[in-house]
Design a protein around this motif. Structure first.
Motif, PDB file in Angstrom:
ATOM      1  N   ARG A  50       0.536  -0.971  -0.500  1.00 51.77           N
ATOM      2  CA  ARG A  50      -0.126  -0.087   0.107  1.00 51.77           C
ATOM      3  C   ARG A  50       0.923   0.884  -0.333  1.00 51.77           C
ATOM      4  O   ARG A  50       0.693   2.876  -1.036  1.00 51.77           O
ATOM      5  N   ASP A  84       1.844   1.955  -3.253  1.00 49.37           N
ATOM      6  CA  ASP A  84       0.456   2.822  -4.019  1.00 49.37           C
ATOM      7  C   ASP A  84       1.004   4.035  -3.571  1.00 49.37           C
ATOM      8  O   ASP A  84       0.301   5.532  -4.464  1.00 49.37           O
ATOM      9  N   LEU A 109      -7.010   0.331   3.331  1.00 47.29           N
ATOM     10  CA  LEU A 109      -5.457  -0.630   3.010  1.00 47.29           C
ATOM     11  C   LEU A 109      -6.071  -2.064   1.455  1.00 47.29           C
ATOM     12  O   LEU A 109      -4.541  -1.927   1.466  1.00 47.29           O
ATOM     13  N   SER A 136      -2.063  -2.964  -3.550  1.00 47.12           N
ATOM     14  CA  SER A 136      -2.550  -3.880  -2.819  1.00 47.12           C
ATOM     15  C   SER A 136      -2.897  -5.294  -2.651  1.00 47.12           C
ATOM     16  O   SER A 136      -2.330  -6.406  -1.817  1.00 47.12           O
TER      17      SER A 136
END
Length: 488
Positions: free
Chosen positions: A80, A83, A273, A412
């Motif tokens: 995450r 990202d 998340l 993710s």
């Protein structure tokens, strides 16, 4: 041809023509090799480490457990973070920390310092590794994505199977006069290569909507992973007291709470998340189930094979590693067969299922070979067959599972998938290790060189291995028929 400066943020269209994507893939493969080797080599070196630094049996246990536990706890969050902050940036941070932690392992002068440094390796590995899958998913698409993942699988598989051989060879050769410390020093040149290559070749990418970090989700996921992995790692050594089962139950409940909370965050328009939509995709949900039992089977077989060779047949670490080389040879054959298969069709569910059947046949052949006086040569054909099946599974696995994942979900998804791989490995080691020593009737203190005492327990343990592969086959039906990625 359009080019992208490595520090620039690329669109998916730019990624598809990025001329440095194959050198970038090589950098990611080096990082994957570092991670896979460090997940394995400490087990081979643990007797030498204990003799030098002191400590008890739990010290040897935690040399591997600290790494696996930290890795499993941090992987979802690591994906995450890519990202949010950028996958290239997080890769470089992870590679820097992993290399520094390897140096700390090499200079450790106490068991506590070494175990702490191993935990740091796992945490920085959890930051570094998920970025690779996310970057690959965005740099390649169509047939090239299958080719990229087809290279990813062999590195993982060969490092997994060849790691113990390499570690035993390094300890025996002792090229730097540093004893067991050499196995950690080898990461320094590899880490420098990953850093320099990542700085030069990796393009930056991140989720276009710049999500925020879900701190409550991080806490729940970390706690759930800790509650599951810790008792699986420690349970056998402690005799499986009641609290270990309580931890497992609490871990499952915390995972359920985590899922509920993530759905609530998503419905409220927040940034969960783990993207809940992932679990509505058949390829990904089926891949999580299959990955759990498959990597449990692989890690569990690796453990019991090593124990059988070293305790039952009295092989040294180097001899045990060499005796497992037919497994590596079969793995290479599997990847070669997959390469030729890719020229005719996109590998997907059918190839994975074929590999599962072949691997199970190899385990059955291993069982048939066991007797009171086995030899490495007699076990070799069964190990080749087992490796062949493993290669046919691992090659297309990630590409097939991630085939339905959208670009904004890749960080993710990759972090979650890799975390499940670590949890599955911990489960396999715990289950098959417990079955083996339970079948020995507490005879894990037997003097090396008593193969007859291991024959029956090994048969029982390996039939459990076959059961895990049967579960892998069942779970594979949830995967898509073909592994060709969707165009987004």
């Amino acid at each position: 041809m359009t080019d992208i400066h490595p520090r620039g943020v690329a669109t998916l269209e730019q990624f598809s023509v990025y001329r440095w994507r194959w050198p970038a893939l090589a950098v990611l493969l080096v990082a994957e090799a570092m991670d896979m080797l460090d997940a394995l080599i400490a087990t081979i070196a643990s007797p030498a480490i204990r003799a030098d630094l002191g400590g008890g049996a739990s010290t040897m246990q935690w040399l591997g457990a600290a790494y696996a536990l930290a890795m499993a706890v941090g992987l979802i969050t690591g994906g995450r973070l890519g990202d949010i902050a950028g996958r290239r940036r997080m890769f470089l941070i992870g590679a820097t920390g992993f290399t520094a932690a390897s140096l700390a392992c090499a200079v450790a002068d106490s068991p506590g310092m070494l175990i702490g440094a191993r935990g740091l390796q796992g945490l920085f590995g959890a930051i570094m590794i998920p970025q690779g899958l996310g970057i690959i998913k965005e740099m390649f698409h169509g047939r090239e994505l299958g080719q990229a993942f087809g290279m990813f699988g062999p590195v993982m598989g060969l490092a997994y199977v060849g790691g113990p051989v390499f570690a035993g060879w390094l300890i025996q050769l002792d090229p730097l006069g540093a004893g067991w410390r050499t196995i950690f020093l080898i990461n320094l040149p590899l880490g420098v290569c990953a850093l320099l290559g990542g700085w030069r070749f990796l393009p930056e990418s991140r989720s276009p909507d710049r999500p925020r970090l879900d701190l409550v989700g991080v806490a729940l996921a970390s706690l759930a992973a800790l509650l599951v992995v810790y008792p699986l790692v420690q349970g056998r050594e402690l005799g499986w007291p009641a609290w270990t089962f309580g931890c497992l139950g609490a871990g499952i409940a915390t995972f359920a709470l985590f899922g509920w909370y993530e759905s609530r965050v998503a419905k409220a328009g927040g940034d969960p998340l783990v993207v809940p939509s992932l679990f509505r995709k058949r390829a990904f949900a089926g891949g999580l189930a299959m990955g759990t039992v498959f990597f449990a089977a692989v890690a569990g077989f690796s453990l019991v094979l090593s124990l059988y060779l070293q305790l039952g047949l009295a092989y040294s670490p180097v001899q045990a590693g060499l005796a497992s080389l037919p497994w590596s040879a079969g793995l290479i054959l599997g990847f070669v067969a997959l390469h030729f298969a890719e020229k005719r069709t996109e590998p997907g569910r059918a190839v994975i299922q074929s590999g599962t059947v072949v691997m199970a046949a190899g385990i059955a052949a291993f069982i048939a070979t066991l007797d009171a006086d086995p030899t490495g040569w007699r076990l070799a054909p069964a190990l080749v067959l087992t490796g062949l099946g493993m290669g046919l599974i691992m090659g297309p696995f990630f590409g097939t599972v991630l085939s339905a994942v959208d670009p904004h979900e890749s960080g993710s998804a990759s972090g979650t998938l890799t975390a499940v791989q670590q949890l599955g490995a911990a489960l396999g080691v715990a289950v098959l290790g417990t079955v083996l020593f339970g079948s020995l009737g507490g005879a894990d203190h037997l003097a090396p060189g008593t193969p007859g005492a291991f024959t029956g327990p090994m048969e029982v343990t390996l039939w459990v291995e076959v059961a895990l592969l049967a579960a892998t086959l069942l779970a594979s039906w949830f995967l898509p028929r073909h592994g060709h990625p969707q165009e987004h």
